[in-house]
Design a protein around this motif. Structure first.
Motif, mmCIF file in Angstrom:
data_model
loop_
_atom_site.group_PDB
_atom_site.id
_atom_site.type_symbol
_atom_site.label_atom_id
_atom_site.label_comp_id
_atom_site.label_asym_id
_atom_site.label_seq_id
_atom_site.Cartn_x
_atom_site.Cartn_y
_atom_site.Cartn_z
ATOM 1 N N VAL A 1 5.726 5.209 -0.107
ATOM 2 C CA VAL A 1 4.375 5.880 0.060
ATOM 3 C C VAL A 1 3.819 6.158 -1.017
ATOM 4 O O VAL A 1 5.270 6.414 -1.877
ATOM 5 C CB VAL A 1 5.154 6.759 1.092
ATOM 6 N N ASN A 2 2.606 5.908 -1.334
ATOM 7 C CA ASN A 2 2.284 6.961 -2.885
ATOM 8 C C ASN A 2 1.109 7.043 -2.558
ATOM 9 O O ASN A 2 -0.137 6.440 -1.630
ATOM 10 C CB ASN A 2 2.370 5.456 -3.976
ATOM 11 N N PRO A 3 1.151 8.941 -2.745
ATOM 12 C CA PRO A 3 2.243 9.775 -3.358
ATOM 13 C C PRO A 3 2.971 9.738 -2.225
ATOM 14 O O PRO A 3 2.436 9.711 -1.214
ATOM 15 C CB PRO A 3 1.454 10.496 -3.547
ATOM 16 N N THR A 4 3.295 10.764 -2.697
ATOM 17 C CA THR A 4 4.661 10.807 -1.118
ATOM 18 C C THR A 4 4.134 12.926 -0.811
ATOM 19 O O THR A 4 4.789 12.852 -0.330
ATOM 20 C CB THR A 4 5.980 11.387 -2.084
ATOM 21 N N GLU A 5 3.285 12.962 -1.726
ATOM 22 C CA GLU A 5 2.762 13.957 -0.872
ATOM 23 C C GLU A 5 1.113 14.166 -0.774
ATOM 24 O O GLU A 5 0.369 14.264 -2.117
ATOM 25 C CB GLU A 5 3.728 15.550 -1.330
ATOM 26 N N ILE A 6 0.894 14.682 -0.108
ATOM 27 C CA ILE A 6 -1.104 14.530 -0.066
ATOM 28 C C ILE A 6 -1.112 16.127 0.450
ATOM 29 O O ILE A 6 -0.693 16.394 1.807
ATOM 30 C CB ILE A 6 -1.189 13.778 0.350
ATOM 31 N N SER A 7 -2.429 16.663 0.575
ATOM 32 C CA SER A 7 -3.220 17.430 1.698
ATOM 33 C C SER A 7 -3.901 17.863 2.481
ATOM 34 O O SER A 7 -4.429 15.702 2.310
ATOM 35 C CB SER A 7 -4.563 18.831 0.081
ATOM 36 N N GLU A 8 -4.558 18.339 3.304
ATOM 37 C CA GLU A 8 -5.486 17.793 4.426
ATOM 38 C C GLU A 8 -6.294 16.935 4.179
ATOM 39 O O GLU A 8 -7.319 17.366 2.799
ATOM 40 C CB GLU A 8 -5.206 18.840 5.614
ATOM 41 N N GLY A 9 -7.011 15.723 4.025
ATOM 42 C CA GLY A 9 -8.233 15.286 4.219
ATOM 43 C C GLY A 9 -8.101 14.199 2.783
ATOM 44 O O GLY A 9 -9.341 13.457 2.631
ATOM 45 N N GLU A 10 -6.705 14.180 2.247
ATOM 46 C CA GLU A 10 -6.470 12.997 1.724
ATOM 47 C C GLU A 10 -5.903 11.688 1.797
ATOM 48 O O GLU A 10 -5.781 11.928 3.778
ATOM 49 C CB GLU A 10 -4.934 13.636 0.809
ATOM 50 N N ALA A 11 -5.772 10.607 1.303
ATOM 51 C CA ALA A 11 -4.992 9.635 1.519
ATOM 52 C C ALA A 11 -3.684 9.211 1.063
ATOM 53 O O ALA A 11 -4.192 9.674 -0.200
ATOM 54 C CB ALA A 11 -5.779 8.683 1.634
ATOM 55 N N ALA A 12 -3.323 8.587 1.884
ATOM 56 C CA ALA A 12 -1.460 7.291 1.170
ATOM 57 C C ALA A 12 -1.569 6.108 1.399
ATOM 58 O O ALA A 12 -1.968 6.116 2.390
ATOM 59 C CB ALA A 12 -0.853 8.976 0.922
ATOM 60 N N THR A 13 -0.778 5.221 0.523
ATOM 61 C CA THR A 13 -0.663 4.234 0.876
ATOM 62 C C THR A 13 0.748 3.791 0.809
ATOM 63 O O THR A 13 1.721 4.103 0.535
ATOM 64 C CB THR A 13 -0.935 3.464 -0.012
ATOM 65 N N TYR A 14 1.386 3.121 2.420
ATOM 66 C CA TYR A 14 1.917 2.574 2.797
ATOM 67 C C TYR A 14 2.521 1.689 2.016
ATOM 68 O O TYR A 14 1.769 0.965 2.570
ATOM 69 C CB TYR A 14 3.184 3.082 4.081
ATOM 70 N N THR A 15 3.260 0.813 1.588
ATOM 71 C CA THR A 15 3.234 -0.492 1.053
ATOM 72 C C THR A 15 4.972 -1.290 1.349
ATOM 73 O O THR A 15 5.306 -0.511 1.064
ATOM 74 C CB THR A 15 3.363 -0.501 -0.579
ATOM 75 N N VAL A 16 4.514 -2.660 1.895
ATOM 76 C CA VAL A 16 5.491 -3.363 2.747
ATOM 77 C C VAL A 16 5.728 -4.272 2.053
ATOM 78 O O VAL A 16 4.564 -4.799 1.717
ATOM 79 C CB VAL A 16 5.675 -3.321 4.132
ATOM 80 N N THR A 17 6.723 -4.215 1.288
ATOM 81 C CA THR A 17 7.144 -5.160 0.233
ATOM 82 C C THR A 17 8.095 -6.255 0.494
ATOM 83 O O THR A 17 9.625 -5.524 0.892
ATOM 84 C CB THR A 17 7.655 -4.642 -1.257
ATOM 85 N N ALA A 18 8.032 -7.531 0.292
ATOM 86 C CA ALA A 18 9.154 -8.433 1.118
ATOM 87 C C ALA A 18 9.944 -8.165 -0.437
ATOM 88 O O ALA A 18 9.314 -8.563 -1.767
ATOM 89 C CB ALA A 18 8.374 -10.093 0.784
ATOM 90 N N SER A 19 11.393 -9.198 -0.718
ATOM 91 C CA SER A 19 12.142 -9.456 -1.559
ATOM 92 C C SER A 19 11.435 -10.938 -2.232
ATOM 93 O O SER A 19 11.972 -10.881 -3.593
ATOM 94 C CB SER A 19 13.539 -9.862 -1.428
ATOM 95 N N SER A 20 10.614 -11.882 -2.131
ATOM 96 C CA SER A 20 9.757 -12.491 -2.481
ATOM 97 C C SER A 20 8.828 -13.219 -2.242
ATOM 98 O O SER A 20 8.439 -12.639 -1.009
ATOM 99 C CB SER A 20 11.060 -13.918 -2.360
ATOM 100 N N ALA A 21 7.828 -13.707 -2.847
ATOM 101 C CA ALA A 21 6.732 -14.490 -1.756
ATOM 102 C C ALA A 21 7.203 -15.211 -0.761
ATOM 103 O O ALA A 21 7.608 -15.979 -1.189
ATOM 104 C CB ALA A 21 5.773 -15.130 -3.121
ATOM 105 N N VAL A 22 5.729 -14.927 -0.061
ATOM 106 C CA VAL A 22 6.747 -15.864 1.348
ATOM 107 C C VAL A 22 5.625 -16.965 1.807
ATOM 108 O O VAL A 22 4.119 -17.044 1.136
ATOM 109 C CB VAL A 22 5.964 -14.419 2.403
#
Length: 636
Positions: A533-554
């Motif tokens: 997740v990036n960033p790992t810390e946000i304030s209320e009203g802000e957004a963050a992104t979880y990224t799910v990553t595979a070990s290689s292209a599918v």
């Protein structure tokens, strides 16, 4: 004040009468105790040994006064060994059906009467000498206490497609000139057709979600259709009796498919519309069917009921007493499971599978989609020695599909080598249930399985001397297969990844033919996924992104399942983009994102957390970094 006691003085004559009465009463009491003890032996309070007969699932689901469905297996089972001495399938079928039926009729009288006397709902089976019962803990314990009962096992509801079918609708006409599907070509079935053998004279039965019998690619091959009128007697059975809201209803009097899975699998076995859609392995064979799943939900009782119907089919609306083993199919294709971790006993279905085999009926079963670790082949009926178990290849390549379950079988303590053989199981185009001209693309060992069922039909039509010798049939297909070496889960041929290898039905039919050169598959590391997740810390009203990553292209899109936890509440403190609890990595890519948008509120809550944890699913394994934590800081 002292009260006087009134004493009664008996004469000698009355004393004799009185003591005679006491002796008679004592004798009657003793006799009653003996009778009570005998009754307890048949259906009384269980001791510790009797309690061990009851499966943990039954104990759990009858707690707190609840009623549950369970299977009561009797101790006395039929001896079918005599069937091995008979050569003709019709003789094997009659012998097995009669032996099983007579055993059930002669051993169930007392227990059936006991159930009727108490008004306990029940249904009898004979392919296994057993009963389906719906009752409470007291009923389960009383049945377990009987000397004629071997065990009381669960009848759980099994979701065969927990993540849905993920079917991709396909045009009703294939891309010309490739009218034969790639998976069919890869087994060399068309070369067998060229010899004049298309499965003629063979009947394939589908145990599945049912099938759309009016589909253009299936109707000409349905045994219940003579080209003018339909007769579903002896050709169709519905084991769904208690569904609610199912489009097929209950006890459908004609073939119906509530999901599409069964229409797809039987299409791969026998389908051909005569207009270019050559989707099936054995288009000259006939098909019949039984619905053993309610929108993908099966139970041991439903599975047993369909196997019993195939052993000796009976009319629509009839019952097993009308069963005719001469109308039994030659083989069955089975793309369903009964997981032990959901309450299925490894032993519940074994006798039914063995009964079909003794009758000369080949039971082809999918290995399951739990790969890619070793010993992931854990579900009945694929685990049984009596099943011909099929793993899935990437269509067009001698490479095991990542989802295909591997052996050895350890769930029953056998350490049995499985699967037996492999067939194309990815991106298979076949008939679908949405219309008479509908086609769809599906992947799974469910699709590999009917490739082998169709191969058996082709082999038997070309080499009738092999039918119904199941050992010789399997040996012929195994020895003619394209052997594929593997260092995973053991080594050698056969092995616990490919079994004997990729089916080559032309090589099996053509005794002078030889299979293709033996390849050695390049080991492919299992696809693993992580989350950050990036960033790992946000304030209320802000957004963050979880990224799910595979070990290689599918190579093809995969859907990764996740769960949210933490002190923040989804839907109240934040929202997530995309489909709830899942994210799809597109084909050719190696990652996908989910955006969390936090809510700005006026409630004092302090710092909260939103934790995404990846869950197990099809087509990938979890890495150590399967969890990502986001801190949401309260705005002041």
């Amino acid at each position: 004040m002292i009260k006087k006691l009134n004493l009664v003085v008996m004469t000698p004559r009355w004393r004799r009468i009185f003591f005679s009465f006491l002796l008679t009463a004592a004798a009657l009491a003793g006799l009653a105790a003996i009778r009570s003890s005998h009754a307890t032996d048949q259906a009384g309070s269980p001791n510790q040994k009797d309690s061990a007969k009851i499966a943990p699932w039954v104990v759990e689901h009858t707690a707190n006064g609840h009623r549950a469905e369970f299977i009561v297996v009797l101790a006395d089972q039929a001896d079918l060994s005599g069937a091995a001495m008979l050569r003709a399938k019709i003789d094997k079928g009659r012998f097995v059906r009669d032996a099983l039926w007579n055993k059930a009729q002669t051993t169930k009288g007392a227990i059936l009467q006991w159930l009727r006397d108490r008004g306990i709902e029940h249904r009898s089976f004979y392919i296994v000498n057993a009963l389906w019962v719906k009752g409470d803990r007291a009923a389960a314990e009383a049945l377990a206490a009987r000397s004629d009962v071997a065990r009381v096992e669960g009848n759980p509801r099994i979701q065969n497609f927990p993540q849905g079918l993920r079917a991709i609708e396909s045009p009703s006409q294939p891309n010309s000139p490739e009218t034969v599907e790639p998976g069919i070509n890869y087994t060399h079935a068309p070369q067998v057709w060229a010899l004049g053998h298309t499965g003629e004279g063979i009947v394939v039965a589908g145990a599945d979600t049912g099938f759309r019998w009016t589909h253009n690619a299936i109707k000409p091959h349905y045994r219940g259709w003579d080209g003018v009128t339909a007769d579903h007697n002896y050709n169709w059975h519905d084991s769904i009796h208690d569904s609610s809201g199912n489009p097929c209803g209950n006890d459908s009097p004609f073939p119906c498919d509530d999901t599409g899975h069964g229409t797809h699998t039987i299409g791969i076995a026998v389908g051909d519309d005569g207009a270019g859609n050559q989707i099936g392995m054995a288009p000259g064979a006939q098909c019949i069917g039984c619905r053993n799943m309610d929108a993908g939900v099966g139970t041991p009782a439903r599975y047993i009921e369909c196997m019993e119907f195939f052993l000796a089919p009976y009319p629509v609306g009839g019952d097993p007493s009308q069963g005719d083993p001469t109308k039994a199919p030659d083989l069955t294709t089975n793309s369903w499971v009964c997981p032990t971790d959901e309450g299925c006993s490894p032993n519940t279905l074994r006798s039914a599978v063995q009964g079909q085999r003794a009758a000369g009926i080949e039971m082809v079963a999918g290995a399951g989609n739990n790969g890619s670790d070793c010993s992931t082949l854990i579900y009945p009926p694929a685990i049984y020695d009596a099943s011909y178990t099929v793993g899935a290849l990437n269509t067009g390549r001698d490479l095991i599909a990542s989802f295909s379950s591997r052996g050895p079988v350890t769930v029953d303590g056998s350490n049995r080598l499985k699967p037996d053989i492999t067939a194309p199981g990815t991106n298979n185009r076949s008939s679908y249930n949405t219309s008479d001209t509908a086609y769809a693309i599906l992947s799974g060992t469910s699709m590999a399985t009917p490739h082998i069922a169709g191969s058996v039909a082709l082999l038997w039509s070309a080499r009738p001397e092999l039918r119904p010798d199941l050992d010789a049939t399997e040996g012929t297909l195994n020895n003619a297969a394209v052997h594929i070496n593997s260092s995973e889960c053991g080594s050698g041929i056969p092995n616990n990844v490919y079994g004997w290898g990729r089916v080559d039905v032309f090589a099996a039919v053509n005794t002078t033919g030889t299979p293709s050169p033996t390849p050695t598959a390049t080991p492919v590391p299992p696809l693993r996924v992580t989350v950050s997740v990036n960033p790992t810390e946000i304030s209320e009203g802000e957004a963050a992104t979880y990224t799910v990553t595979a070990s290689s292209a599918v190579a093809r899109s995969i859907t990764v399942v996740y769960a949210m936890s933490g002190t923040a509440t989804n839907g109240i403190d934040y929202t997530l983009s995309g489909t709830a609890n899942q994210v799809t990595i597109p084909a050719g890519q190696s990652s996908a994102a989910v955006t969390l948008t936090s809510q700005l509120d006026q409630v004092t809550e302090g710092t909260e957390t939103a934790i995404m944890t990846l869950q197990r699913g099809r087509g990938y394994k979890l890495s150590r970094n399967k969890e990502a934590t986001l801190s949401i800081i309260e705005s002041r």
